[in-house]
Motif scaffolding. Structure first.
Motif, PDB file in Angstrom:
ATOM      1  N   LEU A   1      38.237  40.204  30.766  1.00 24.16           N
ATOM      2  CA  LEU A   1      37.377  41.301  30.317  1.00 24.16           C
ATOM      3  C   LEU A   1      37.565  42.492  31.251  1.00 24.16           C
ATOM      4  O   LEU A   1      37.444  42.357  32.467  1.00 24.16           O
ATOM      5  N   PRO A   2      37.861  43.662  30.709  1.00 21.97           N
ATOM      6  CA  PRO A   2      38.209  44.808  31.557  1.00 21.97           C
ATOM      7  C   PRO A   2      37.142  45.215  32.561  1.00 21.97           C
ATOM      8  O   PRO A   2      37.463  45.674  33.642  1.00 21.97           O
ATOM      9  N   LEU A   3      35.878  45.061  32.224  1.00 23.62           N
ATOM     10  CA  LEU A   3      34.826  45.498  33.144  1.00 23.62           C
ATOM     11  C   LEU A   3      34.250  44.368  33.993  1.00 23.62           C
ATOM     12  O   LEU A   3      33.348  44.600  34.811  1.00 23.62           O
ATOM     13  N   GLN A   4      34.759  43.150  33.843  1.00 24.49           N
ATOM     14  CA  GLN A   4      34.310  42.026  34.674  1.00 24.49           C
ATOM     15  C   GLN A   4      34.807  42.238  36.102  1.00 24.49           C
ATOM     16  O   GLN A   4      35.962  42.562  36.323  1.00 24.49           O
ATOM     17  N   THR A   5      33.929  42.059  37.063  1.00 22.76           N
ATOM     18  CA  THR A   5      34.339  42.131  38.461  1.00 22.76           C
ATOM     19  C   THR A   5      35.118  40.866  38.789  1.00 22.76           C
ATOM     20  O   THR A   5      34.696  39.757  38.454  1.00 22.76           O
ATOM     21  N   VAL A   6      36.270  41.036  39.446  1.00 24.01           N
ATOM     22  CA  VAL A   6      37.157  39.918  39.763  1.00 24.01           C
ATOM     23  C   VAL A   6      37.528  39.986  41.236  1.00 24.01           C
ATOM     24  O   VAL A   6      37.874  41.053  41.751  1.00 24.01           O
TER      25      VAL A   6
ATOM     26  N   ARG B   1      45.067  34.408  43.129  1.00 24.34           N
ATOM     27  CA  ARG B   1      44.060  33.626  42.403  1.00 24.34           C
ATOM     28  C   ARG B   1      42.904  34.551  42.050  1.00 24.34           C
ATOM     29  O   ARG B   1      42.265  35.116  42.936  1.00 24.34           O
ATOM     30  N   ALA B   2      42.663  34.720  40.755  1.00 28.12           N
ATOM     31  CA  ALA B   2      41.627  35.641  40.272  1.00 28.12           C
ATOM     32  C   ALA B   2      40.386  34.865  39.862  1.00 28.12           C
ATOM     33  O   ALA B   2      40.460  33.962  39.034  1.00 28.12           O
ATOM     34  N   THR B   3      39.255  35.241  40.448  1.00 31.00           N
ATOM     35  CA  THR B   3      37.984  34.576  40.169  1.00 31.00           C
ATOM     36  C   THR B   3      36.952  35.615  39.738  1.00 31.00           C
ATOM     37  O   THR B   3      36.653  36.542  40.507  1.00 31.00           O
ATOM     38  N   PRO B   4      36.403  35.493  38.531  1.00 28.60           N
ATOM     39  CA  PRO B   4      35.317  36.394  38.134  1.00 28.60           C
ATOM     40  C   PRO B   4      34.103  36.160  39.043  1.00 28.60           C
ATOM     41  O   PRO B   4      33.761  35.011  39.335  1.00 28.60           O
ATOM     42  N   VAL B   5      33.511  37.238  39.503  1.00 28.00           N
ATOM     43  CA  VAL B   5      32.354  37.131  40.388  1.00 28.00           C
ATOM     44  C   VAL B   5      31.312  38.156  39.973  1.00 28.00           C
ATOM     45  O   VAL B   5      31.603  39.089  39.231  1.00 28.00           O
ATOM     46  N   GLY B   6      30.138  37.966  40.471  1.00 27.46           N
ATOM     47  CA  GLY B   6      29.078  38.952  40.308  1.00 27.46           C
ATOM     48  C   GLY B   6      28.715  39.447  41.689  1.00 27.46           C
ATOM     49  O   GLY B   6      28.776  38.699  42.658  1.00 27.46           O
ATOM     50  N   GLY B   7      28.386  40.671  41.793  1.00 25.69           N
ATOM     51  CA  GLY B   7      28.021  41.240  43.083  1.00 25.69           C
ATOM     52  C   GLY B   7      27.765  42.716  42.926  1.00 25.69           C
ATOM     53  O   GLY B   7      27.603  43.221  41.814  1.00 25.69           O
ATOM     54  N   ARG B   8      27.774  43.405  44.049  1.00 25.71           N
ATOM     55  CA  ARG B   8      27.477  44.839  44.004  1.00 25.71           C
ATOM     56  C   ARG B   8      28.207  45.556  45.128  1.00 25.71           C
ATOM     57  O   ARG B   8      28.243  45.067  46.256  1.00 25.71           O
TER      58      ARG B   8
END
Length: 131
Positions: A27-32, A44-51
């Motif tokens: 997803l283009p706007l997912q933080t990775v 290694r690409a991992t989707p993450v949540g944060g700020r």
């Protein structure tokens, strides 16, 4: 770690690895968060949540030292973070003395709730972004 925590870790990790991550990292706007594999040397690409706060990106790992990306950071702290579709190189720092539950209160609510529900060994990670 008790049996129920270990089982929870295995179930959540399998779901993320084989179902959620392959979809969300595209997803283009997912933080990775991109680390370098400690054994393979491959990205290694991992989707993450944060700020992002200034020149830092903050996140909380659900399984702390057991998370593959945390183990990769230990081996090589140079990472990249894709924020709003743009890649930012930086250096990741593991912060065991930071209060991850308090940190989650300052991060996006939806992801923070999931981390609290599914996580067991929370660990704060800060990525110091290069200029």
């Amino acid at each position: 770690m008790n049996l129920s925590t270990d089982l929870k870790h295995r179930v959540v990790t399998a779901f993320q690895r084989y179902v959620a991550n392959p979809v969300t990292r595209r997803l283009p706007l997912q933080t990775v968060l991109e680390t370098t594999g400690r054994v393979s040397g491959l990205p290694r690409a991992t989707p993450v949540g944060g700020r992002r706060v200034g020149d830092s990106f903050w996140l909380v790992s659900e399984y702390g030292e057991r998370s593959q990306y945390v183990r990769n950071i230990r081996a090589n702290p140079r990472v990249r973070v894709r924020i709003r579709g743009r890649w930012h190189p930086g250096t990741a720092r593991l912060l065991p003395d930071d209060d991850p539950r308090a940190r989650l209160r300052s991060l996006p609510r939806m992801n923070s709730t999931a981390v609290r529900v599914f996580g067991a060994e929370l660990l704060t990670v800060r990525v110091d972004l290069d200029g």
